[in-house]
Design a protein around this motif. Structure first.
Motif, PDB file in Angstrom:
ATOM      1  N   VAL A 140      -2.659   0.048  -8.132  1.00 40.14           N
ATOM      2  CA  VAL A 140      -3.422   0.803  -8.784  1.00 40.14           C
ATOM      3  C   VAL A 140      -2.793   2.173  -8.938  1.00 40.14           C
ATOM      4  O   VAL A 140      -3.265   2.825  -9.976  1.00 40.14           O
ATOM      5  CB  VAL A 140      -4.534   0.979  -7.682  1.00 40.14           C
ATOM      6  N   SER A 141      -1.719   2.413  -8.293  1.00 39.97           N
ATOM      7  CA  SER A 141      -1.135   3.875  -8.617  1.00 39.97           C
ATOM      8  C   SER A 141      -0.240   3.902  -9.688  1.00 39.97           C
ATOM      9  O   SER A 141      -0.185   4.781 -10.336  1.00 39.97           O
ATOM     10  CB  SER A 141      -0.325   4.309  -7.244  1.00 39.97           C
ATOM     11  N   SER A 185       1.674   2.257 -17.828  1.00 38.54           N
ATOM     12  CA  SER A 185       1.401   1.545 -16.537  1.00 38.54           C
ATOM     13  C   SER A 185       2.721   0.614 -16.060  1.00 38.54           C
ATOM     14  O   SER A 185       2.909   0.338 -14.983  1.00 38.54           O
ATOM     15  CB  SER A 185       0.061   0.836 -16.581  1.00 38.54           C
ATOM     16  N   VAL A 213      -1.210   2.112 -12.375  1.00 38.63           N
ATOM     17  CA  VAL A 213      -2.313   2.059 -13.322  1.00 38.63           C
ATOM     18  C   VAL A 213      -2.824   3.466 -13.572  1.00 38.63           C
ATOM     19  O   VAL A 213      -3.059   3.983 -14.652  1.00 38.63           O
ATOM     20  CB  VAL A 213      -3.537   1.230 -13.084  1.00 38.63           C
ATOM     21  N   LEU A 214      -3.051   4.244 -12.550  1.00 38.71           N
ATOM     22  CA  LEU A 214      -3.450   5.567 -12.705  1.00 38.71           C
ATOM     23  C   LEU A 214      -2.392   6.457 -13.247  1.00 38.71           C
ATOM     24  O   LEU A 214      -2.638   7.538 -14.047  1.00 38.71           O
ATOM     25  CB  LEU A 214      -3.959   6.017 -11.146  1.00 38.71           C
ATOM     26  N   TRP A 216       0.852  -1.376  -0.022  1.00 41.09           N
ATOM     27  CA  TRP A 216      -0.104  -0.203   0.168  1.00 41.09           C
ATOM     28  C   TRP A 216       0.950   1.326   0.070  1.00 41.09           C
ATOM     29  O   TRP A 216       1.832   1.244   0.553  1.00 41.09           O
ATOM     30  CB  TRP A 216      -0.937   0.088   1.339  1.00 41.09           C
ATOM     31  N   MET A 268      -3.735   3.480  -1.081  1.00 38.79           N
ATOM     32  CA  MET A 268      -4.057   2.834  -2.156  1.00 38.79           C
ATOM     33  C   MET A 268      -3.154   1.736  -2.523  1.00 38.79           C
ATOM     34  O   MET A 268      -2.072   1.781  -2.273  1.00 38.79           O
ATOM     35  CB  MET A 268      -4.518   3.881  -3.326  1.00 38.79           C
TER      36      MET A 268
END
Length: 311
Positions: A201-202, A244, A204-205, A185, A197
């Protein structure tokens, strides 16, 4: 009923304020990248000059780096990290341009094997964003497996070269990256609240916004893909996935070069709010060792009971 409506309204207002704060911090973290992209776009609007546009962009990039250091956008360590990422990115450019992945069609004095020296600034800008975001948002990582993440990131970097001759392992590497970062995380501050998060995921964003930035950069003529030589077309959505994955390389470089090792479960600073999914702060005992108000009240109850038992 009215109380519930007011509570929902307050929650929505708070969420909107936090979203605006988050956007402002992200804009500050992207200041170097935005200024670089703006300079590339502005160079395209200039009338013909005795200096080639690519050479002019290189001069602008160097001056922008100096200014960023002067005004405090970057620390000395950030600048060193950005220089390393510039070199790694330039090597990437030399190989990919030679293999025909994209090109720099304009002439320039500062081109080596078809790549203008300013090409490394694209990767330096991404590294600058990561460095600045670490400080502005006080990024901290829990359960970060440095060895596994570094190994997969290195494989990602190599695969961008080897897929021209060997099978493309992009999807297996994406699965491997998810596995390597499973349970990792990233905690970050927005105002006085702390959120978290998943690290994957970070990636990908950030990859999505890099893909958006790449569309703007190719439109401004920073470089061109083969299908854009006859006229600009949007960058294929597949590049979103590529970015990504590629951001993991920058992330690993920054983490190693800054020698920042996360401590699982450790908040970003003494007395700060621990990261929670919803962003609700939780009190952390001060570093000075002075018990909190809750701790003092519990101690008082135990002292009272002990006195009562002695009596």
């Amino acid at each position: 009923m009215h109380r519930e409506e007011r509570s929902i309204t307050r929650g929505l207002r708070h969420g909107l304020r936090q979203l605006v704060r988050f956007g402002v911090v992200q804009a500050r973290a992207c200041a170097f990248a935005v200024a670089l992209l703006a300079g590339i776009g502005a160079a395209r609007l200039l009338p013909p000059l005795p200096v080639a546009r690519y050479d002019l962009i290189l001069i602008y990039g160097v001056l922008l780096t100096v200014v960023a250091r002067r005004v405090g956008w970057e620390t000395r360590r950030d600048t060193a990290v950005i220089v390393v990422c510039h070199a790694v990115g330039l090597l990437f450019e030399l190989v990919k341009v030679r293999l025909g992945s994209w090109s720099y069609p304009e002439d320039a004095l500062t081109k080596i094997a078809g790549v203008p020296l300013y090409g490394g600034f694209m990767y330096a800008a991404v590294a600058g964003y990561v460095c600045r975001a670490r400080r502005l948002m006080r990024l901290r990582y829990t359960r970060y497996r440095a060895a596994a993440t570094t190994l997969v990131a290195a494989a990602v970097y190599l695969n961008f070269f080897t897929h021209h001759w060997l099978p493309d392992l992009r999807w297996p590497l994406a699965v491997a990256m998810i596995a390597a970062t499973a349970g990792t995380w990233v905690g970050f501050d927005v105002g006085t609240h702390r959120y978290r998060m998943p690290l994957a995921v970070s990636f990908v964003l950030i990859g999505f916004f890099l893909w958006v930035a790449e569309n703007a950069a190719t439109y401004a003529g920073a470089w061109s893909y083969p299908q854009q030589l006859g006229g600009w077309h949007p960058v294929p959505l597949a590049k979103f996935g590529a970015w990504s994955l590629l951001i993991s390389v920058t992330f690993v470089l920054v983490e190693h070069l800054t020698a920042a090792r996360p401590e699982p479960g450790t908040p970003s600073r003494p007395g700060a709010a621990e990261p929670t999914v919803c962003g609700t702060p939780r009190a952390v005992p001060p570093a000075s060792g002075v018990p909190s108000r809750v701790g003092r009240s519990r101690c008082s109850r135990w002292v009272f009971r002990l006195r009562a038992a002695v009596r």
